[in-house]
Design an enzyme around this catalytic site. Sequence first.
Site, PDB file in Angstrom:
ATOM      1  N   GLY A 175       0.726  -1.664   0.206  1.00 28.80           N
ATOM      2  CA  GLY A 175      -0.192  -0.247  -0.274  1.00 28.80           C
ATOM      3  C   GLY A 175       1.034   1.383  -0.553  1.00 28.80           C
ATOM      4  O   GLY A 175       0.987   2.120  -1.179  1.00 28.80           O
ATOM      5  N   GLY A 181       0.515  -6.109   4.400  1.00 33.95           N
ATOM      6  CA  GLY A 181       2.066  -6.438   3.971  1.00 33.95           C
ATOM      7  C   GLY A 181       2.194  -6.323   5.045  1.00 33.95           C
ATOM      8  O   GLY A 181       3.503  -7.616   5.543  1.00 33.95           O
ATOM      9  N   THR A 182       2.257  -5.814   6.582  1.00 37.03           N
ATOM     10  CA  THR A 182       3.458  -5.558   7.599  1.00 37.03           C
ATOM     11  C   THR A 182       3.025  -6.465   8.352  1.00 37.03           C
ATOM     12  O   THR A 182       3.810  -6.337   9.582  1.00 37.03           O
ATOM     13  CB  THR A 182       2.267  -4.316   7.844  1.00 37.03           C
ATOM     14  OG1 THR A 182       0.803  -4.055   7.702  1.00 37.03           O
ATOM     15  CG2 THR A 182       2.554  -3.041   7.345  1.00 37.03           C
ATOM     16  N   GLY A 225      -0.900   1.695  12.814  1.00 34.28           N
ATOM     17  CA  GLY A 225      -1.579   0.433  12.572  1.00 34.28           C
ATOM     18  C   GLY A 225      -2.053  -0.869  13.794  1.00 34.28           C
ATOM     19  O   GLY A 225      -2.888  -1.014  14.498  1.00 34.28           O
ATOM     20  N   GLU A 280       7.098   3.101   9.006  1.00 38.17           N
ATOM     21  CA  GLU A 280       7.505   4.490   9.257  1.00 38.17           C
ATOM     22  C   GLU A 280       9.174   4.660   9.055  1.00 38.17           C
ATOM     23  O   GLU A 280       9.658   5.047   8.614  1.00 38.17           O
ATOM     24  CB  GLU A 280       7.234   5.635   8.394  1.00 38.17           C
ATOM     25  CG  GLU A 280       5.636   5.467   8.856  1.00 38.17           C
ATOM     26  CD  GLU A 280       3.979   5.640   7.683  1.00 38.17           C
ATOM     27  OE1 GLU A 280       5.052   5.856   6.420  1.00 38.17           O
ATOM     28  OE2 GLU A 280       2.898   5.711   7.153  1.00 38.17           O
TER      29      GLU A 280
END
Lengths: 755, 316
Positions: free
Chosen positions: A251, A479-480, A521, A714
């Site tokens: 994403g 995908g995290t 998230g 991040e």
Amino acid sequence: MSSVSDWDVPNPVKENRSGLIGKGVDRYEGPLKVTGTAPYAYEVQPPSPPAYGVMVGATIAAGRITDVDTAAAEASPGVLAVWTHRNVPAQPPRGTKAHPRSTAGSKPALESDRVTYWGQPVAFVVADTLENAVAASHMVQLTYAADAPDVDFQARLGDAVDPPGEKDVEVGDFQAGFEGSPVRLDETWSTPIQNHVQMEPCASLAWWEGPDRCIAHTSVQMVKPAQHGLAETLGIDRDAVHLMTRYIGGGFGGKGQTYDDLTLAALAARALGRPVKVAFTRQQMMHGTIHRPATVMRVRLGAERDGRLNAMSIMTWTHCHSDGSFTEHASNFARSLYAAPNRLTGHRLVRLDLPHAGPMRAPGEASGTLSLECAMDELAETLGLDPVELRIRNEPEVDPENGRPFSQRQLVRCLKEGAQLFGWDRRLPTPGQVRDGRWLVGLGMAAAIRGNFLLPAKCSFSVDADGVITVRQGMTDIGTGTYTVLAQIAAETLGVPLGQVVVEIGDSELPPAPGSGGQFGAATAGSAALAAGVNLRKAIADLAVNDPGSPLHGGDSASVTFQDGVVALENRSETLRDLVRRAAPAGLTVEGEIRPAQDAQRWSTQTYGAHFCEVGVDPVTGEVRVRRMLGVFAAGRILNAKTARSQLTGGMIWGVASALTEGNAVDPRYGSLINQDLAQYLVPVQADIGDLEAIMLDEVDDKANPMGIKGVGELGNSGAGAAVANAVYNACGVRLRDYPITPDKLLAGLIAAGR
Amino acid sequence: MRPFTYERAADARAAVKSASETPGARFIAGGTNLLDLMKLEIERPQHLIDVGRLPMAEIEDTPDGGLRLGAVASNTAVAADSRVRGRYPVLSQAIVAGGSPQLRNKATVAGNLLQRTRCAYFYDTSKPCNKREPGSGCGALEGLNRNAAIFGASHACIATHTSDMAVALVALDARVETLTPSGQARSFPILELHRLPGETPHLETHLVPGELITAVALPPPPPGGQTYRKVRDRASYAGGLASVAVAGGALALGMVAHKPWRAVDAEAALASGASPSEAMARELAGASSAGRNDFKIPLVARLGAAAIGEAREGAR
């Protein structure tokens, strides 16, 4: 009203009795992905054979469509529909919110004859096969009245304005502090447009159950805005859209919103009475979805001769779409990084006839650290100080912008431990001194910072008669590792093996969570999951002590323990499965939720890191190759050592790309981007990334959320590119302030330097 | 992609016969380039003749001490062949510098030679390109042309040939063997295969329509060292900014022209005792750039001199 002090109580994640929290557990959905059996949106099996939609992009950047000829496309084999603005089904005007609490408004596709960026979807073809749809899409004839595109960012810098509702932030008197400093730096850096280039391009599949209910599978990071936006666009009740996004192939912010693929799939499925699939091509993704905008950043530093900063400023110029207001906040991170009594930060925005700018991995930090963290390297050299030491000398005791205490700040420990592990003491401060074969070798470093956030979220937990725990949440996994960490929290909380947990996410009918973005998230979704887990523990404990058939009957429910699939009270116990099967054969379901604490803003809550990099520069060709890289990070409690490490190293790799290869340029004659596929838009390949390691320091941040965790998605990107650029300078003595540092630019610098 | 018909050729003669008789026919073997271009409708063949399974994949010794590479031998097979690695290391190095392992497994000798340019304006069908659409103009000439040619370009086209393998073959004085539509076998120096763009950049080779490459023949390796150097933005799987192949006294340059560029002026200078740098300067006296590719002139000067030096070191 909640307070961070409410979180200062024991909970199963903190206690971690099974040891699942922090463990490098394999991905929950890993086997599905590596065997190609995870159904991404375009691969979901619809109830009947789908039709295939293909979008056609505008070939002007600004102007109007004056004529449309779809006759050839309509006559092409297998074609079911050809739409332009002239015949697309009616949609409510952009931004319409029939339901006042919708989290997104109407986003009509093929909205009008107006073209505002190159590649804007302007026509749509549906056919019985993908091949027929693609063939017919090439036959759509559009005639334009084109305006001269206004796309030259550098030429328009002088016209930049304050972003809506924003003013520069000044602390102290920057100008006086800067001018009064014995050592000053005033340099300008620039970064290019970047595209997200997710492995999975945006794609949607939709069908209708009767005239009033739309089923949609798409690839999006945030479920509720996607559901609401689609419902508003279709002009139907919000609950009439069932939106799913079970597996997402990357994403990075680019799927923080939906695009016309979703709208057109749903509209066409309604019009044709059959399922319709629509996907962007790789080429279409470059213009048709958002990008990280280019920046120009002016950094000014004023320091004492001992390295202490008197004055610090970073001003960022950036661009967005002509109708937009998105601002790349590349200056913001600097507000919390280094002590300096006089500070000035701000942004300027230019609106251009370019596609929509938007958030991309580490928005702000990714671009911003590429200037300030290189400026610090330059300042260290001017002062004759080690770059690590310069940063330590400017370590603030409280947030330098607002005086708030830090919830946790281990930047100095990241710097020191990283320097030791990397062998930083072997760096020669004079550049160009180390040679290995044909390579000049250099070392560079940079600091990393990224804010931490907690948003409201809900989650439900169920236990069934087999003792299986099911987690349900309208969360996403891009995908995290969301699936995996939710399973870990559930297993740890209920004391069951991981194999006894089912995780269902990516569905608008599940308890809402804000989705994936901004590295909020895991903390947000996970804290809601913990709350639901604690509530389920209570429900199960109550069930046991109130059930005459249970050996726990009559005990104190607050003392019930959960471990190894067994509920126990001192020496009395039974399996969770036996208890539920007997006392609640239909199972139990509870909800939990998390809200930000009212007093959380009293602390400055950030994540930190330090990057160290060794590069080789070929002085003959200007080629740069990364030889090894280390990041040391402090980001609260780590839920999963493996997925967290992957997030951090993935961010670091992105930093390597930003420094060396990645970027897209605008051809001003057309207003379009030049690189349109992965052969031209260069992200690192395996051979570019040698010895890469990320280390996470022990930390618990009890002001962040009940689990003491923070985000890492991040952070790895922040500062990584600057460490590479600083290593390039140390290797060969050439400073480039215009990213990426490609051989053509570096060669010019090497020649100018007489190498 | 447009609908097309497909046949698997029974033998080379049948393939050239079909190609000369069927309108819009193209040969296909590995398909690593052609299929991509068909999906984008840059190539629109009406008929594909699959020559990939013809018995032309052998790598065999020739009586003169050279090596013949079958036209459909995979790039991987050629690069890994012990005779190639031992006697023609420049060829093996060049091949592995191109594409990715997956692509090299599928790509063939002839297909590699006939690959089309990677110029961004050729790939974007919304932009003018005389190569893709004769007469439409050249988008790259005044555009973002960082990777454009510095030798032999024209006002119609400044695209480059992007094969690595071909650069090594040019330095090795390879010969191309073909079968013409009339069934005649012919053979010519590889330097005569590709054209400069002139006013007709859509014509890229001197092959006649329907002519099939059957093999590439290498003469015995020249005396002296060999090396291949390629400059690229990332370490693998990237088109080059420039490359150089050295094989004894022969020198060829890649990604600098519409064809693999034999550096004859540099060779002559070297033969008469010039230093590598002097020789490269002699060659580059004939170069011209278009703005964003200005860097290629000093890059090739430095790269060429370094590679000549490396090859001489290696020969010692």
